[in-house]
Design an enzyme around this catalytic site. Sequence first.
Site, PDB file in Angstrom:
ATOM      1  N   SER A  61       0.776  -1.248   0.000  1.00  0.00           N
ATOM      2  CA  SER A  61       0.000   0.000   0.000  1.00  0.00           C
ATOM      3  C   SER A  61       0.803   1.293   0.000  1.00  0.00           C
ATOM      4  O   SER A  61       0.253   2.359  -0.306  1.00  0.00           O
ATOM      5  CB  SER A  61      -0.951   0.002   1.198  1.00  0.00           C
ATOM      6  OG  SER A  61      -0.231  -0.269   2.381  1.00  0.00           O
ATOM      7  N   THR A  62       2.069   1.229   0.354  1.00  0.00           N
ATOM      8  CA  THR A  62       2.900   2.444   0.377  1.00  0.00           C
ATOM      9  C   THR A  62       4.319   2.075  -0.062  1.00  0.00           C
ATOM     10  O   THR A  62       4.651   0.898  -0.197  1.00  0.00           O
ATOM     11  CB  THR A  62       2.978   3.075   1.804  1.00  0.00           C
ATOM     12  OG1 THR A  62       3.419   2.068   2.712  1.00  0.00           O
ATOM     13  CG2 THR A  62       1.645   3.610   2.273  1.00  0.00           C
ATOM     14  N   GLY A  63       5.142   3.085  -0.253  1.00  0.00           N
ATOM     15  CA  GLY A  63       6.576   2.897  -0.475  1.00  0.00           C
ATOM     16  C   GLY A  63       6.905   1.901  -1.580  1.00  0.00           C
ATOM     17  O   GLY A  63       6.309   1.909  -2.666  1.00  0.00           O
ATOM     18  N   GLU A 108      -3.915  -1.265   6.848  1.00  0.00           N
ATOM     19  CA  GLU A 108      -4.225   0.164   6.764  1.00  0.00           C
ATOM     20  C   GLU A 108      -5.572   0.458   7.414  1.00  0.00           C
ATOM     21  O   GLU A 108      -6.445  -0.395   7.465  1.00  0.00           O
ATOM     22  CB  GLU A 108      -4.243   0.616   5.299  1.00  0.00           C
ATOM     23  CG  GLU A 108      -2.930   0.376   4.538  1.00  0.00           C
ATOM     24  CD  GLU A 108      -1.782   1.278   4.999  1.00  0.00           C
ATOM     25  OE1 GLU A 108      -2.020   2.234   5.765  1.00  0.00           O
ATOM     26  OE2 GLU A 108      -0.626   1.007   4.597  1.00  0.00           O
ATOM     27  N   ASP A 166      -3.547  -8.422   9.086  1.00  0.00           N
ATOM     28  CA  ASP A 166      -2.197  -8.642   9.584  1.00  0.00           C
ATOM     29  C   ASP A 166      -1.487  -9.749   8.785  1.00  0.00           C
ATOM     30  O   ASP A 166      -1.807 -10.931   8.918  1.00  0.00           O
ATOM     31  CB  ASP A 166      -2.267  -9.019  11.065  1.00  0.00           C
ATOM     32  CG  ASP A 166      -0.891  -9.199  11.663  1.00  0.00           C
ATOM     33  OD1 ASP A 166       0.117  -8.943  10.966  1.00  0.00           O
ATOM     34  OD2 ASP A 166      -0.813  -9.590  12.840  1.00  0.00           O
ATOM     35  N   TYR A 205      18.438  -3.144   2.593  1.00  0.00           N
ATOM     36  CA  TYR A 205      19.250  -1.955   2.369  1.00  0.00           C
ATOM     37  C   TYR A 205      20.647  -2.217   2.911  1.00  0.00           C
ATOM     38  O   TYR A 205      20.807  -2.935   3.901  1.00  0.00           O
ATOM     39  CB  TYR A 205      18.610  -0.741   3.073  1.00  0.00           C
ATOM     40  CG  TYR A 205      19.389   0.526   2.861  1.00  0.00           C
ATOM     41  CD1 TYR A 205      19.465   1.081   1.581  1.00  0.00           C
ATOM     42  CD2 TYR A 205      20.072   1.150   3.899  1.00  0.00           C
ATOM     43  CE1 TYR A 205      20.201   2.223   1.360  1.00  0.00           C
ATOM     44  CE2 TYR A 205      20.806   2.299   3.675  1.00  0.00           C
ATOM     45  CZ  TYR A 205      20.872   2.834   2.399  1.00  0.00           C
ATOM     46  OH  TYR A 205      21.618   3.957   2.173  1.00  0.00           O
ATOM     47  N   TYR A 231      22.259   1.007  10.760  1.00  0.00           N
ATOM     48  CA  TYR A 231      21.484   0.106   9.909  1.00  0.00           C
ATOM     49  C   TYR A 231      22.139  -1.275   9.788  1.00  0.00           C
ATOM     50  O   TYR A 231      21.767  -2.198  10.511  1.00  0.00           O
ATOM     51  CB  TYR A 231      21.257   0.741   8.513  1.00  0.00           C
ATOM     52  CG  TYR A 231      20.107   0.081   7.792  1.00  0.00           C
ATOM     53  CD1 TYR A 231      18.833   0.628   7.791  1.00  0.00           C
ATOM     54  CD2 TYR A 231      20.274  -1.146   7.148  1.00  0.00           C
ATOM     55  CE1 TYR A 231      17.763  -0.023   7.177  1.00  0.00           C
ATOM     56  CE2 TYR A 231      19.220  -1.800   6.528  1.00  0.00           C
ATOM     57  CZ  TYR A 231      17.973  -1.236   6.543  1.00  0.00           C
ATOM     58  OH  TYR A 231      16.918  -1.884   5.938  1.00  0.00           O
ATOM     59  N   LYS A 262      17.855  -8.068   8.644  1.00  0.00           N
ATOM     60  CA  LYS A 262      18.032  -8.221   7.189  1.00  0.00           C
ATOM     61  C   LYS A 262      18.959  -9.388   6.859  1.00  0.00           C
ATOM     62  O   LYS A 262      18.801 -10.038   5.824  1.00  0.00           O
ATOM     63  CB  LYS A 262      18.546  -6.909   6.578  1.00  0.00           C
ATOM     64  CG  LYS A 262      17.535  -5.761   6.642  1.00  0.00           C
ATOM     65  CD  LYS A 262      16.244  -6.062   5.891  1.00  0.00           C
ATOM     66  CE  LYS A 262      15.308  -4.859   5.833  1.00  0.00           C
ATOM     67  NZ  LYS A 262      14.020  -5.180   5.210  1.00  0.00           N
TER      68      LYS A 262
END
Length: 381
Positions: free
Chosen positions: A48-50, A73, A109, A222, A232, A241
Amino acid sequence: MIVEPKVRGFICTTAHPTGCAESVDRQIAYAKAHPAPAGKNVLVIGCSTGYGLASRIAAAFGGGAATLGVMFERPANPPRTATAGYYNTAAFEKRAAENGLYAKTVNGDAFSQAVKDEIIEIVRRDLKTIDTVVYSLAAPRRTMPDGTVVSSVIKTVGSTYTNKTVDLRTNAVTEVTVTPATQEEIDSTVKVMGGGDFLDWMHALKNAGVLSQDCRAVAYSYIGPALTHPMYLDGTIGAAKRDLIAAAETLRKEGIEAYVSVNKALVTQSSAAIPVVPLYIAILYKVMKKKGTHEGCIEQMCRLFGDKALTGAVKTDADKLIRLDDLEMADDVQKEVAAMFDTIDNGNIKQYADIEGYWDDFYKMFGFGYKDIDYTADVEI
Ligand code: NAD
């Protein structure tokens, strides 16, 4: 009602439906102009985003894919607006329908078995199999199968770290000190942002027989330059990650072609929460825009399916990572960014950092700041 931005620190608690639709339309236009195959049926977890939204748009409008999405959301509860991701998805589904593209979204969820079962049910009924799975969750917490709730933290591992950051309330360069996480906090962050749920999803889909024979899966990570590593790569999120990368390796050993794509640092609701990173991003934007190599989420995702050939002869580095951060990590870019980060202070912040570009992206994430939208007009929320 009239919807205005209400910004608190690094979040905006309102979203503008017309502005969110505009942002989706702009991404659709880019994807249509940069077509690339993404698989016939694509599941996007965190759609939904990004990066997840851009993946879905690139797959549907650049690749003609039928898309299924999972998001978490909040709908509107007047006078409270819905979340941006809610409006983005409504706008996406509307455009998909207009263009004859299948699109269904489950709002729940993603960590839960119930949502996995619901998706499997929809695939069986509507699509039969999934060709591409995009795992793009960024979550602050996870309810474990036994009902306990664990939270992810953004902290260092081992030692305290102090560096410059930008105070997003004042746009001033300040110092931030981040204390190391406890072992419990590291473990919890791995549970939320690591590969455990990615594995659960892929196993559930495989066991249900709904993965096509040559299905590909991709999750996002990332790396970034040394100056962000304590926060990070070497911090709690980096531990998670590494677990995600190990999950992709496990899946490959099991015969599922799974990859981790290392994406560019961009303003999203998640990255704004990481200390030091917003200042790095603002400097990075300045340098990459000057060089003409700046990209947003949609440019990155069109490159994932295009140049990096996620569904074809996928291009990875020696560690099997897809490197969409290639332009960000270019030597000339990083040399300039490092020099600017060293010298930046309140006297030269405008010269060295694209703070305006940062905030422009930030407001647009919530549907604000589009010049052709009349924000004084009443809008149905
Ligand atoms: P984002 O906050 O914009 O998107 C997160 C998505 O996850 C949303 O669609 C949200 O609805 C969904 N979500 C969160 N919790 C959920 C839950 N419990 N159930 C279902 N859906 C849920 O974040 P983003 O920055 O696009 O991050 C996506 C991925 O990309 C993350 O893995 C992140 O680490 C990675 N990434 C981000 C950047 C960056 O700079 N933003 C860079 C490289 C990689």
